[in-house]
Design an enzyme around this catalytic site. Structure first.
Site, mmCIF file in Angstrom:
data_model
loop_
_atom_site.group_PDB
_atom_site.id
_atom_site.type_symbol
_atom_site.label_atom_id
_atom_site.label_comp_id
_atom_site.label_asym_id
_atom_site.label_seq_id
_atom_site.Cartn_x
_atom_site.Cartn_y
_atom_site.Cartn_z
ATOM 1 N NE ARG A 100 -3.880 0.454 1.878
ATOM 2 C CZ ARG A 100 -5.093 0.431 2.418
ATOM 3 N NH1 ARG A 100 -5.344 1.090 3.529
ATOM 4 N NH2 ARG A 100 -6.062 -0.252 1.843
ATOM 5 C CG ASP A 221 -13.418 6.279 -1.511
ATOM 6 O OD1 ASP A 221 -13.325 6.111 -0.275
ATOM 7 O OD2 ASP A 221 -12.421 6.342 -2.273
ATOM 8 C CB CYS A 261 -13.972 1.074 -0.358
ATOM 9 S SG CYS A 261 -13.672 2.846 -0.108
HETATM 10 N N1 CP Z 1 -11.275 -0.643 2.127
HETATM 11 C C1 CP Z 1 -10.016 -0.708 2.581
HETATM 12 O O1 CP Z 1 -9.062 -0.858 1.816
HETATM 13 O O2 CP Z 1 -9.907 -0.612 3.927
HETATM 14 P P1 CP Z 1 -8.554 -0.402 4.752
HETATM 15 O O3 CP Z 1 -8.029 0.962 4.397
HETATM 16 O O4 CP Z 1 -8.955 -0.518 6.195
HETATM 17 O O5 CP Z 1 -7.583 -1.469 4.346
HETATM 18 N N1 NVA Z 2 -9.932 6.595 -1.358
HETATM 19 C C1 NVA Z 2 -9.627 6.081 -0.041
HETATM 20 C C2 NVA Z 2 -9.830 4.602 -0.003
HETATM 21 C C3 NVA Z 2 -9.543 3.943 1.322
HETATM 22 C C4 NVA Z 2 -9.736 2.460 1.308
HETATM 23 C C5 NVA Z 2 -8.195 6.442 0.305
HETATM 24 O O1 NVA Z 2 -7.328 6.368 -0.582
HETATM 25 O O2 NVA Z 2 -7.943 6.836 1.439
#
Ligand code: CP
Ligand code: NVA
Length: 305
Positions: A100, A221, A261
């Site tokens: 991530r 979102d 999400c």
């Molecule tokens: N939806 C999602 O990716 O949640 P997290 O940020 O908690 O991993």
């Molecule tokens: N768009 C959001 C999604 C989190 C799962 C972010 O990037 O923070």
């Protein structure tokens, strides 16, 4: 399957459908093989996570492997050590990287420099693992993968991946967003290309009512994504007309279900009553993160084991 899963664009239509089919089998307990037996997967997180971290850790355990979680402060990717050096060191010890990151280019750089699989656990451009779970829920709830999906709000990572998947599978993706907050231009061009082959459609509107009026699923979102916190106040104003609330839902077909999400910023992009209401399927999406990630790992490691 390609070695890496950085984007929905890494999947063909057949692969996407096969992946959903395998995820359903995992959920029903019909697959017991463990292609990650004896394998270690590094989980690099530059940002916080609940769902992605827990579901990947559990998926890896359940498939016989061992996850190693590296928190934002642990390796200081690109600060303590270059992305390339981190990736090439990891390759000597582990069998895959789930990451991530802030910049999507970080994932591309990792993938270019190692032979082990690299999986996108969210970047500034895409959140493809989220989309896999979302489409598994869409399939479960509607019995099909070709649907009208209305996205209300920010054309960011989550919207980009949903747009690509909808186009890949031949559905209609309508986003209602303020000017300047459309999905990524290049990905929109790619989505339109895919949609021209799959008979799908990609539509951008300004009024959320125009987006939901023929929707099977209504998705939102956060207005302020991780890393954009300094813009929160400005974004609250810009997106104030893009809330998924009872009034907007009343303009949608009665069968339309609500998706998010998570995490949600309750009272901003979505109201409590809608998020917790009987048309909300957000926890099914969260649950299916586990099954779709198992399917993804299973498909990738079936060929790399
Ligand atoms: N939806 C999602 O990716 O949640 P997290 O940020 O908690 O991993
Ligand atoms: N768009 C959001 C999604 C989190 C799962 C972010 O990037 O923070």
């Amino acid at each position: 399957m390609k070695k890496d899963f950085l984007s929905i664009l890494d999947l063909s239509q057949d692969e996407a459908l096969e992946l959903l089919d395998i995820a359903v089998k995992f959920k029903k307990g019909k697959i017991s093989s463990k292609p990650l037996e004896g394998k270690v997967i590094a989980l690099i997180f530059e940002k916080p996570s609940l769902r992605t971290r827990v579901t990947f850790e559990k998926a890896i355990y359940d498939l016989g492997g061992h996850p190693v979680y590296l928190a934002p402060g642990d390796i200081k990717l690109g600060v303590r050590e270059s992305v390339k050096d981190v990736a090439r060191n990891l390759e000597r010890w582990v069998d895959g990287i789930v990451a991530r990151v802030f910049a999507h280019s970080t994932l591309l750089e990792m993938a270019e420099n190692v032979k082990i699989p690299v999986i996108n656990a969210l970047s500034d451009i895409e959140h493809p693992c989220q989309t896999l779970a979302d489409y598994m829920v869409i399939l479960e709830k509607s019995g099909k993968t070709k649907v009208n999906l209305a996205f209300i709000g920010d054309g960011n990572n989550v919207a980009n991946s949903l747009m690509l998947m909808t186009a890949l599978l031949g559905g209609k993706f309508t986003i209602a967003c303020p000017e300047g907050y459309e999905p990524d231009k290049n990905l929109m061009a790619k989505a339109r290309e895919l949609a021209s082959k799959s008979r799908g459609d990609i539509v951008v509107v300004r009024d959320p009512v125009d987006a939901v009026k023929d929707a099977d699923f209504i998705y939102t979102d956060v207005w302020t994504s991780m890393g954009q916190e300094v813009e929160a106040e400005k974004r609250r104003k810009i997106f104030s007309q893009y809330q998924v609330n009872r009034e907007l839902l009343s303009k949608a077909p009665e069968h339309a279900l609500v998706m998010h999400c998570l995490p949600a910023h309750r009272g901003e992009e979505i109201t409590d009553d809608v998020l917790d209401g009987h048309r909300s399927i957000v926890l099914d999406e969260a649950e299916n993160r586990l099954h779709t990630e198992k399917a993804l790992l299973w498909l990738i490691y079936r060929q790399f084991s």
